[in-house]
Design a protein around this motif. Structure first.
Motif, short mmCIF file in Angstrom:
data_model
loop_
_atom_site.label_atom_id
_atom_site.label_comp_id
_atom_site.label_asym_id
_atom_site.label_seq_id
_atom_site.Cartn_x
_atom_site.Cartn_y
_atom_site.Cartn_z
N ALA A 106 26.57 41.56 43.25
CA ALA A 106 27.08 40.29 43.93
C ALA A 106 26.02 40.35 45.11
CB ALA A 106 28.28 40.86 44.64
N SER A 122 38.38 48.00 40.18
CA SER A 122 38.56 46.88 40.81
C SER A 122 38.78 45.71 39.39
CB SER A 122 37.45 46.32 41.36
OG SER A 122 36.27 46.40 40.72
N GLU A 177 35.82 37.34 43.89
CA GLU A 177 35.26 38.68 44.11
C GLU A 177 34.62 39.22 42.66
OE1 GLU A 177 37.83 37.96 47.21
OE2 GLU A 177 38.14 37.93 45.12
N ASP A 178 34.57 38.65 41.57
CA ASP A 178 34.16 38.79 40.41
C ASP A 178 32.70 38.22 40.29
OD1 ASP A 178 37.11 39.04 38.87
OD2 ASP A 178 36.15 40.63 39.48
#
Length: 119
Positions: A39, A61, A87-88
């Motif tokens: 990320a 997660s 969040e992925d």
């Protein structure tokens, strides 16, 4: 040996994507294969791995949402991403431990494919 990743894109939260990573070159056998992601502003992290025999491991997660699989005949690893959340978001990289003609194992990375999940 080259790993070619594909299948990324822009998807809304709750949506799905399927990533593929195909290997080519002088390959005798592909041992462990996996997917990692990075990320913005963060370190690359493990998402999932799969052994030649099909045993899998997942990051906490993504458990229950992502599924890793492979087709040994096609020298391809897949990652099914379901119930995506913002969040992925990140660049997803495939990785493979490849045994070549001299029966030595080397580690290879794909070029990365962008996954963006909008809220």
């Amino acid at each position: 040996v080259q790993l070619q990743a594909s299948g990324g894109g822009l998807v809304q939260a709750g949506g799905s994507l399927r990533l593929s990573c195909a290997a080519s070159g002088s390959i005798i056998r592909m041992n462990a294969m996996g997917w990692y992601r990075q990320a913005p502003g963060k370190q690359r992290e493990l998402v999932a791995t799969i052994t030649y025999g099909g045993s899998t491991k997942y990051a906490d997660s993504v458990k229950g949402r992502f599924t890793i699989s492979r087709d040994n005949a096609k020298k391809t690893v897949y990652l099914q991403l379901n119930s995506l959340i913002p969040e992925d978001t990140g660049v997803y990289y495939c990785n493979a431990a490849v045994v070549g003609p001299y029966l030595k194992e080397y580690d290879y990375w794909g070029q990365g494919t962008q996954v963006t999940v909008s809220s």
